[in-house]
Write a protein that holds these residues in place. Structure first.
Motif, PDB file in Angstrom:
ATOM      1  N   LEU A  66       0.784  -1.239   0.000  1.00 37.12           N
ATOM      2  CA  LEU A  66       0.000   0.000   0.000  1.00 37.12           C
ATOM      3  C   LEU A  66       0.816   1.291   0.000  1.00 37.12           C
ATOM      4  CD1 LEU A  66      -2.802   1.444   0.353  1.00 37.12           C
ATOM      5  CD2 LEU A  66      -2.424   1.307   2.816  1.00 37.12           C
ATOM      6  N   LEU A  67       1.829   1.366   0.849  1.00 39.42           N
ATOM      7  CA  LEU A  67       2.443   2.678   1.115  1.00 39.42           C
ATOM      8  C   LEU A  67       3.212   3.233  -0.076  1.00 39.42           C
ATOM      9  CD1 LEU A  67       3.634   1.975   4.774  1.00 39.42           C
ATOM     10  CD2 LEU A  67       1.531   3.100   4.011  1.00 39.42           C
ATOM     11  N   ALA A  68       3.792   2.354  -0.897  1.00 47.27           N
ATOM     12  CA  ALA A  68       4.518   2.828  -2.080  1.00 47.27           C
ATOM     13  C   ALA A  68       3.895   2.214  -3.325  1.00 47.27           C
ATOM     14  CB  ALA A  68       5.987   2.428  -1.987  1.00 47.27           C
ATOM     15  N   ASN A  69       3.964   2.928  -4.419  1.00 51.20           N
ATOM     16  CA  ASN A  69       3.543   2.391  -5.720  1.00 51.20           C
ATOM     17  C   ASN A  69       4.811   2.136  -6.508  1.00 51.20           C
ATOM     18  OD1 ASN A  69       2.829   1.980  -8.360  1.00 51.20           O
ATOM     19  ND2 ASN A  69       1.211   3.526  -8.370  1.00 51.20           N
TER      20      ASN A  69
ATOM     21  N   LEU B  58      -2.481   9.511   0.670  1.00 49.05           N
ATOM     22  CA  LEU B  58      -1.377   8.626   0.286  1.00 49.05           C
ATOM     23  C   LEU B  58      -1.015   8.814  -1.186  1.00 49.05           C
ATOM     24  CD1 LEU B  58       0.571   6.611   1.593  1.00 49.05           C
ATOM     25  CD2 LEU B  58      -0.950   4.786   0.842  1.00 49.05           C
ATOM     26  N   ARG B  59      -1.845   8.337  -2.091  1.00 47.54           N
ATOM     27  CA  ARG B  59      -1.727   8.610  -3.530  1.00 47.54           C
ATOM     28  C   ARG B  59      -3.142   8.574  -4.072  1.00 47.54           C
ATOM     29  NH1 ARG B  59       1.495   4.439  -2.581  1.00 47.54           N
ATOM     30  NH2 ARG B  59      -0.055   3.034  -3.473  1.00 47.54           N
ATOM     31  N   ALA B  62      -5.166   5.181  -4.229  1.00 43.41           N
ATOM     32  CA  ALA B  62      -4.419   4.119  -3.538  1.00 43.41           C
ATOM     33  C   ALA B  62      -5.272   3.397  -2.497  1.00 43.41           C
ATOM     34  CB  ALA B  62      -3.177   4.694  -2.873  1.00 43.41           C
ATOM     35  N   ARG B  65      -8.678   1.507  -3.967  1.00 40.59           N
ATOM     36  CA  ARG B  65      -8.385   0.277  -4.684  1.00 40.59           C
ATOM     37  C   ARG B  65      -8.569  -0.948  -3.771  1.00 40.59           C
ATOM     38  NH1 ARG B  65      -5.586  -3.788  -4.982  1.00 40.59           N
ATOM     39  NH2 ARG B  65      -3.468  -4.125  -5.672  1.00 40.59           N
ATOM     40  N   PHE B  66      -8.517  -0.745  -2.453  1.00 37.91           N
ATOM     41  CA  PHE B  66      -8.702  -1.856  -1.516  1.00 37.91           C
ATOM     42  C   PHE B  66     -10.120  -1.930  -0.951  1.00 37.91           C
ATOM     43  CE2 PHE B  66      -4.068  -1.276  -1.417  1.00 37.91           C
ATOM     44  CZ  PHE B  66      -3.695  -2.557  -1.748  1.00 37.91           C
ATOM     45  N   GLU B  95      -3.976   1.903  -9.825  1.00 37.45           N
ATOM     46  CA  GLU B  95      -3.524   1.390  -8.528  1.00 37.45           C
ATOM     47  C   GLU B  95      -3.925  -0.079  -8.370  1.00 37.45           C
ATOM     48  OE1 GLU B  95      -1.814   2.443  -5.828  1.00 37.45           O
ATOM     49  OE2 GLU B  95      -1.261   4.412  -6.593  1.00 37.45           O
ATOM     50  N   ALA B 102       1.119   4.873 -13.976  1.00 38.49           N
ATOM     51  CA  ALA B 102       0.819   5.598 -12.738  1.00 38.49           C
ATOM     52  C   ALA B 102       0.608   7.069 -13.069  1.00 38.49           C
ATOM     53  CB  ALA B 102       1.961   5.441 -11.741  1.00 38.49           C
TER      54      ALA B 102
END
Lengths: 84, 232
Positions: A66-69, B58-59, B62, B65-66, B95, B102
């Motif tokens: 999760l924290l980085a792409n 976060l992004r 991101a 997506r969950f 994501e 991206a």
């Protein structure tokens, strides 16, 4: 309990528009020895783990998931001393 | 009658526009599906709409997506179902790994909200079959992070596979750096997956379906989906 720091940075090959804008502002302020700015983020995690290795593994999994792409970012995990 | 599911996340704000375009303009059936749902129900196509899901924390995309429903959207796509991600929806599909690449902040760092033109690059997809090759269509954009990027090999691959469906262009269809509103690689505005059943695009076709909004060109994208569902 361990404290982990996850540093997330854009991959070197990826342009950083926010860094570029900040560099421009710094140069306008006269900081002309600064030649480049790259902006990332630092994420702190408190992890309930019994060993440092376990904490590291949990932090790395969190970063990957999760924290980085990883399409555009790299990450580095640092485990700080155990906190209570 | 073809039925669209419009996914709703906390922070979605183009969900009603997409619903309106599908149902009231195109005359299809449509229903909202809350992101906590664990089933899509009996639908023929899925729209992941624009907005600022989870505040872009976060992004962009991101966290959304969950959401539970996204697992179902991924399964639906993997079964060949048609999925359209618009703006934040595109970011969510990136994501989720349904589309390659991206999004970065716009090159000039400004939130960009204006009418732009798109050159149609491919017409052999469920999302573009009602368009003409190279047709320039007028569709608005509204985003701060629409600067599409991907590793060089990925760009090469999507270009070679004809996965780039839309590029930013001028009113005459010329693709130029001046017509690029956000710094996207190769002026890329919309792509599909290799299997051609998942679309992601930053511009908002659902906001360009009626003349009083400035353009009806967005209808062509919805019409393409309806055409392909009819022939399926």
């Amino acid at each position: 309990m361990f404290k982990a720091r996850v540093h997330v940075t854009l991959k070197p090959s990826i342009l950083d528009p926010k860094g570029k804008a900040s560099l421009g502002a710094l140069q306008n302020l006269g900081y002309d020895t600064i030649k480049n700015v790259r902006i990332g983020k630092m994420i702190e995690l408190d992890i309930d783990a019994s060993t440092e290795a376990e904490a590291l593994q949990a932090a790395e999994m969190a970063a990957r998931k999760l924290l980085a792409n990883e399409v555009m970012e790299d990450f580095e995990v640092q485990i700080l001393e155990g906190v209570s | 009658m073809a039925k669209f599911a419009v996914i709703v996340f906390p922070g979605s704000n183009c969900d009603h526009d997409a619903y309106h375009a599908a149902k009231h303009v195109m005359g299809a059936d449509a229903e909202f599906v809350w992101h906590k749902e664990t089933a899509l129900g009996d639908v023929d196509a899925v729209i992941v709409p624009g907005g600022f899901s989870y505040g872009d924390y976060l992004r962009t995309g991101a966290i959304a997506r969950f959401s539970p429903i996204m697992q179902e959207v991924v399964k639906f796509a993997n079964r060949g179902g048609l999925v359209m991600g618009i703006c934040n929806g595109f970011q969510i599909l990136l994501e989720a790994g349904l589309l390659p690449g991206a999004m970065l902040a716009n090159e000039r760092l400004k939130f960009s909200c204006k009418q732009i033109y798109l050159k149609t690059e491919q017409i052999d997809t469920p999302f573009t079959n009602a368009l003409k090759q190279d047709q320039a269509i007028q569709i608005p954009i509204a985003h701060g992070e629409g600067n599409y990027t991907a590793p060089q090999e990925t760009i090469k691959e999507i270009e070679n596979n004809g996965q780039v469906l839309f590029r930013y262009c001028d009113a005459l269809g010329n693709v130029s750096p001046e017509a690029n509103p956000n710094g996207s690689v190769n002026n890329i505005a919309g792509i599909c997956n290799k299997e051609r059943n998942v679309l992601g695009m930053m511009p908002h076709p659902e906001r360009a379906c009626e003349m009083h909004l400035g353009s009806e060109d967005g209808r062509l994208i919805f019409q393409s989906v309806l055409n392909s569902l009819e022939h399926a």
